[in-house]
Every structure is written in structure tokens, then in C-alpha cells.
Enzyme design. Structure first.
Site, PDB file in Angstrom:
ATOM      1  N   LYS A 233      22.493   4.629  56.015  1.00  0.00           N
ATOM      2  CA  LYS A 233      23.895   4.497  55.595  1.00  0.00           C
ATOM      3  C   LYS A 233      24.485   5.892  55.596  1.00  0.00           C
ATOM      4  O   LYS A 233      23.773   6.889  55.433  1.00  0.00           O
ATOM      5  CB  LYS A 233      23.986   3.900  54.175  1.00  0.00           C
TER       6      LYS A 233
HETATM    7  P1  NAD Z   1      37.113  -2.980  53.763  1.00  0.00           P
HETATM    8  O1  NAD Z   1      37.419  -1.557  53.452  1.00  0.00           O
HETATM    9  O2  NAD Z   1      37.562  -3.556  55.066  1.00  0.00           O
HETATM   10  O3  NAD Z   1      37.668  -3.952  52.594  1.00  0.00           O
HETATM   11  C1  NAD Z   1      37.370  -3.763  51.243  1.00  0.00           C
HETATM   12  C2  NAD Z   1      38.301  -4.684  50.447  1.00  0.00           C
HETATM   13  O4  NAD Z   1      37.904  -4.662  49.064  1.00  0.00           O
HETATM   14  C3  NAD Z   1      39.768  -4.264  50.466  1.00  0.00           C
HETATM   15  O5  NAD Z   1      40.576  -5.421  50.471  1.00  0.00           O
HETATM   16  C4  NAD Z   1      39.929  -3.525  49.119  1.00  0.00           C
HETATM   17  O6  NAD Z   1      41.288  -3.512  48.669  1.00  0.00           O
HETATM   18  C5  NAD Z   1      39.054  -4.386  48.252  1.00  0.00           C
HETATM   19  N1  NAD Z   1      38.605  -3.781  46.999  1.00  0.00           N
HETATM   20  C6  NAD Z   1      38.119  -2.540  46.783  1.00  0.00           C
HETATM   21  N2  NAD Z   1      37.828  -2.377  45.482  1.00  0.00           N
HETATM   22  C7  NAD Z   1      38.102  -3.566  44.868  1.00  0.00           C
HETATM   23  C8  NAD Z   1      37.988  -4.043  43.542  1.00  0.00           C
HETATM   24  N3  NAD Z   1      37.514  -3.271  42.573  1.00  0.00           N
HETATM   25  N4  NAD Z   1      38.363  -5.319  43.289  1.00  0.00           N
HETATM   26  C9  NAD Z   1      38.830  -6.132  44.264  1.00  0.00           C
HETATM   27  N5  NAD Z   1      38.962  -5.724  45.550  1.00  0.00           N
HETATM   28  C10 NAD Z   1      38.605  -4.457  45.842  1.00  0.00           C
HETATM   29  O7  NAD Z   1      35.514  -3.107  53.619  1.00  0.00           O
HETATM   30  P2  NAD Z   1      34.577  -4.248  54.203  1.00  0.00           P
HETATM   31  O8  NAD Z   1      34.002  -3.773  55.499  1.00  0.00           O
HETATM   32  O9  NAD Z   1      35.258  -5.565  54.121  1.00  0.00           O
HETATM   33  O10 NAD Z   1      33.366  -4.188  53.152  1.00  0.00           O
HETATM   34  C11 NAD Z   1      33.376  -4.927  51.929  1.00  0.00           C
HETATM   35  C12 NAD Z   1      31.944  -5.043  51.437  1.00  0.00           C
HETATM   36  O11 NAD Z   1      31.148  -5.726  52.415  1.00  0.00           O
HETATM   37  C13 NAD Z   1      31.234  -3.733  51.177  1.00  0.00           C
HETATM   38  O12 NAD Z   1      30.326  -3.907  50.113  1.00  0.00           O
HETATM   39  C14 NAD Z   1      30.445  -3.513  52.467  1.00  0.00           C
HETATM   40  O13 NAD Z   1      29.339  -2.644  52.290  1.00  0.00           O
HETATM   41  C15 NAD Z   1      30.023  -4.933  52.749  1.00  0.00           C
HETATM   42  N6  NAD Z   1      29.635  -5.203  54.134  1.00  0.00           N
HETATM   43  C16 NAD Z   1      30.485  -4.959  55.162  1.00  0.00           C
HETATM   44  C17 NAD Z   1      30.088  -5.271  56.458  1.00  0.00           C
HETATM   45  C18 NAD Z   1      30.998  -5.101  57.649  1.00  0.00           C
HETATM   46  O14 NAD Z   1      30.613  -5.544  58.738  1.00  0.00           O
HETATM   47  N7  NAD Z   1      32.199  -4.541  57.488  1.00  0.00           N
HETATM   48  C19 NAD Z   1      28.808  -5.790  56.696  1.00  0.00           C
HETATM   49  C20 NAD Z   1      27.966  -6.031  55.611  1.00  0.00           C
HETATM   50  C21 NAD Z   1      28.395  -5.742  54.330  1.00  0.00           C
END
Ligand code: NAD
Length: 439
Positions: A129
Site C-alpha cells: 500500500k
Molecule cells: P473515494 O475517495 O473514491 O471515496 C471515498 C468516499 O468516502 C467519499 O464519498 C468520501 O466523501 C467518503 N467519506 C470519507 N470519510 C467519510 C466519513 N467519515 N463518513 C462518510 N463518508 C466518508 O475512495 P474509494 O476508492 O471509494 O475507497 C473507499 C474505501 O474502499 C476505502 O477504504 C478503500 O481502501 C476501499 N477500497 C477501494 C477499492 C477501489 O478499487 N477503489 C478497492 C478495495 C477497497
């Protein structure tokens, strides 16, 4: 900060530290949670201390200073990290996070979870990461490009299509991946599409990668609902986070018939009994940058979303949001972890005692790394698959992992999280044993 502890007992914990993450709960400590999950799996598998320490400790960690020339001419400095937790089963693989309070311990936890996720889904990678402690919303596109290119050049010696392959995470996207690919390629003297996944399709990205995590979340959510006897067209859901994972997960769940009654982002939450109009909500978010103020729903407190009377809760934002203080108030029957580490160890115990079925992150959100693997295979072979081929292979892998974890859990009376972690840890330990220790 030291990582290596003096005994296996210490390896299972990390000193609590204050709220230093991305908007996660103040008491959250992802590294302590990751280590305690590992300790539980190791206890179950009966591994010796030396192997436990090996599994708990990243193979390599790099902290870099990332200077940035701002558009106004002045210079500022950020700190970046890349942690490679394990490569016993193949090159390290994992996302890159841009958020103000990214720190080394958070990156270590996320890298460890990537190792288990890749092993569990049987993709031939270890876990990594990366992150930069930067608020991407506070910078222009040109500044983000410069900071990405400088960070890439600082970590260049340890990444590569056969070493460590970054992907998007919170605060980064396919444009970020395009800049990394270009910076790496320019330094190599030729184009290297396999250096990142989650690239734009025009640069060798895979069909279906952008929505893969959300599709995977939906596959296991529907399987979990069926497991507890709930039909999708009679089920309700709440989704925390409306970013790359949450927004599409909400849409796919609604497509399957689930009434998605509430969603949130970092600014607030909206709720409508009977289900939200997600197409209209997406237009609203496109226009305003937030779900807040959506005219087709009531405003509710972001934290209250987690306690709504729904069948399915999908935390898809940040770590540590379901914890000791609110796990007792979660009313969902099923929790599917779209985010990494959304449930603390204490929160997990409370949900288990209350009979809430929790589908753990390393299974639930693995769709992204599965299609990242497909993208890497396609890029290395310079041969691209159709969207329907990608989606069919993704579904097959998600559902087969779901069945495998469920069977392992039921046969041994374990939670899905402990079963998933133990299965994954066993595979990593087996690879380690077969390779032997050099010298
Ligand atoms: P992103 O930046 O696209 O979206 C994050 C979202 O969460 C945004 O809408 C933001 O406003 C919201 N957010 C942040 N803090 C918050 C809070 N305290 N309460 C409510 N909403 C909140 O990120 P993403 O890629 O969607 O990632 C989200 C999660 O999924 C992370 O934990 C990431 O590690 C995990 N993840 C992502 C992927 C991927 O392919 N993008 C794959 C596996 C896991």
C-alpha cells in the site's frame, strides 16, 4: 516508531494513537486491528512465534519526502509512503491513498490486508500500500500531477510490473495511475502498462476495472442476504461513502432490487424510506460535489446512517467507523465491508455477539484486486478481454471465495473474518514454507 515487537504477544497489538486517519473514528487504530486479526488466525493455525513475526512484519517500507512547487511559485513538502508487506506469492500489489492524515501505521495495516486479500482470492500477488499525507481537494490538477510524478520517482527503485504494482484508492483515480505509468515509462525508456492497474482504458486499462470493487461487493452482499434468508427485492440497505466503491455499489444493489434508503459522504447523509433515486442523486453529486442537499431525500447525520433500521449496511468509506461505541446500535442483519478496516476489533466482537453477519473487507472488496490482476495479465500479454468476459470471471471468483470462506467458517464454528484471514494466512505461510528461508 518501531514495528518489530519483542514477542508474539506484542506483535498482536500496537500503541493506540489519536484520530490520525482519513476521517475515521478517533479511536480507530487499523494496525492494531490488523495485527489482532492476524494473531487470532495464527492462534487457530498453531503457528510458532517466528512465523507469526514474519507474517506480522512488512518486508520493506519506504518513507519519502515529496516536495511540490505550488502553482503560485512557492515550494511545500509532503510525506509519502510505500509499504510492501509480503511477496511470498508474487509481486506486491496495492492501492495509493491521498488523504491529509495518512500515516505509516495506516499504510502498514492496509498493506497487510492486501496480502491476505490477494491470497484469499488466489491472485498471484503479495500485499502493498502507498500513501501521501495530502488533501487532494486543496490542490489544482497541475499540482496533483507534479506531486504524483515526484512521489513516483522517489519510490521508483522499489516498484515495477514484477515488483510492486500500485492502483487507485481513496483520493486517487485513473488519471493518477496514468501519471504514474508515464513517469515510470519515461524513466524506463519504453511504455510499461503493467506498472499500475486502474489505468484509463485508452492506456491499457481493463474493461470493468472502475466498477469491479463495487460489483464484487454486490455479488457477496446478495449471497450474504440469501444466506440469512432475505430476498433482494424485499431488502433495504444503507451505504456509507459515495466514492468509487460506494456509489456504484449502491447502484448495483438497487439494480438487483434492493431498496437503498440512505447514503453518505464526508459531508453528511441523505435518507428516503422506500429507496433513493440513485440516478438523480448521482447527477446532484456531479453538480455539487456532495450528497448533501439532495432534494429527493431527508438530511440525516452521517453517523446515524450506521444505525438505521435496514437489512444491509455497506461501510464503503474509511477505517474504524463501526466501533465499541456504536456497534451495539447497528440494526442491520448483514454488514458487507466495502471499505478496508471499517470495523474495529472491539466493534467486531459486539457485532458477532449480536449475531450480525459481517462479510469481511478482505473478501467483500476484493473485486478491485481481481480485475486489477486481469488488467495486469491483459497488459503483459497486450491482449484485451471484453467487458462481459471480465465480469463473468469476476463473479465466478467472488462467489467461489464466498463459498470457500463460508464453508471453512461453518465447519469450524468461526466468524467469516477469522475464516477468511486463516485461509489467507495459511496460503501465504505455505508459499513461505515451500520457498524456504534464504540463505
Ligand atoms: P473515494 O475517495 O473514491 O471515496 C471515498 C468516499 O468516502 C467519499 O464519498 C468520501 O466523501 C467518503 N467519506 C470519507 N470519510 C467519510 C466519513 N467519515 N463518513 C462518510 N463518508 C466518508 O475512495 P474509494 O476508492 O471509494 O475507497 C473507499 C474505501 O474502499 C476505502 O477504504 C478503500 O481502501 C476501499 N477500497 C477501494 C477499492 C477501489 O478499487 N477503489 C478497492 C478495495 C477497497
Amino acid at each position: 516508531m518501531t514495528l518489530l515487537a519483542d514477542s508474539a504477544v506484542d506483535v498482536a497489538s500496537a500503541a493506540p494513537h489519536p484520530a490520525q486517519h482519513t476521517g475515521a473514528h478517533p479511536a480507530s487504530n487499523p494496525l492494531a486491528d490488523a495485527r489482532s486479526q492476524l494473531a487470532e488466525a495464527v492462534g487457530l493455525l498453531g503457528y510458532a512465534d517466528g512465523l507469526h513475526r514474519m507474517l506480522a512484519t512488512p518486508r520493506r517500507e519506504l518513507t519519502v519526502a515529496v516536495p511540490l512547487r505550488l502553482d503560485g511559485g512557492e515550494t511545500t513538502l509532503f510525506t509519502g509512503y510505500r509499504v510492501q508487506h509480503n511477496f511470498s506469492r508474487g509481486p506486491a500489489k496495492g492501492g495509493l491513498r491521498y488523504a491529509p492524515n495518512v500515516d505509516l501505521d495506516e499504510v502498514r495495516a492496509l498493506a497487510m490486508w492486501m496480502t491476505w486479500k490477494c491470497a484469499l482470492l488466489d491472485v498471484p500477488y503479495g500485499g502493498a500500500k502507498g500513501g501521501i499525507a495530502i488533501d487532494p481537494r486543496a490542490h489544482s490538477v497541475a499540482e496533483l500531477e507534479r506531486v504524483t510524478r515526484r512521489y513516483t520517482s522517489e519510490i521508483l527503485p522499489i516498484i515495477g510490473p514484477e515488483r510492486d504494482i500500485p492502483a487507485p484508492d481513496i483520493g486517487t483515480d485513473e488519471q493518477t495511475m496514468a501519471w504514474i505509468m508515464d513517469t515510470y515509462s519515461v524513466n524506463s525508456g519504453y511504455t510499461v502498462p503493467g506498472i499500475v492497474t486502474g489505468k484509463p482504458i485508452a492506456l491499457g486499462g481493463s474493461q470493468g476495472r472502475a466498477s469491479a470493487t463495487s460489483r464484487g461487493v454486490t455479488h457477496v452482499a446478495l449471497a450474504a442476504l440469501a444466506h440469512v434468508g432475505l430476498r433482494p427485492d424485499r431488502a433495504t440497505a444503507a451505504v456509507q461513502g459515495f466514492g468509487k466503491v460506494g456509489a456504484d455499489a449502491a447502484r448495483f444493489l438497487a439494480d438487483a432490487g434492493v431498496a437503498v434508503e440512505a447514503v453518505s459522504d464526508m459531508y453528511g447523509a441523505v435518507h428516503r424510506a422506500g429507496g433513493l433515486d440513485l440516478a438523480a442523486l448521482t447527477d446532484h453529486v456531479r453538480a455539487t460535489g456532495t450528497v448533501v442537499g439532495f432534494p429527493g431525500a431527508d438530511s440525516i447525520d452521517g453517523a446515524a446512517l450506521l444505525e438505521l433500521d435496514v437489512d444491509l449496511l455497506v461501510p464503503a468509506a474509511v477505517e474504524g467507523v463501526i466501533h465499541e461505541g456504536n456497534a451495539g446500535a447497528v440494526r442491520a442483519r448483514v454488514v458487507v465491508e466495502g471499505a478496508n478496516g471499517p470495523t474495529t476489533a472491539a466493534g467486531d466482537r459486539i457485532l458477532a455477539e449480536r449475531g450480525v453477519l459481517v462479510v469481511p473487507d478482505i473478501l467483500a472488496n476484493a473485486g478491485g484486486v481481481i480485475v486489477s490482476y486481469f488488467e495486469w495479465v491483459q497488459a503483459n500479454q497486450a491482449y484485451w478481454w471484453r467487458a462481459d468476459e471480465v465480469e463473468a470471471r469476476l463473479e465466478e471468483r467472488m462467489l467461489s471465495a464466498w463459498g470457500h470462506v463460508l464453508g471453512y467458517a461453518e465447519a469450524r464454528g468461526l466468524s467469516l473474518r477469522t475464516a477468511a484471514t486463516a485461509l489467507a494466512v495459511e496460503r501465504v505461510a505455505e508459499a513461505h514454507r515451500l520457498r524456504g528461508l534464504y540463505p
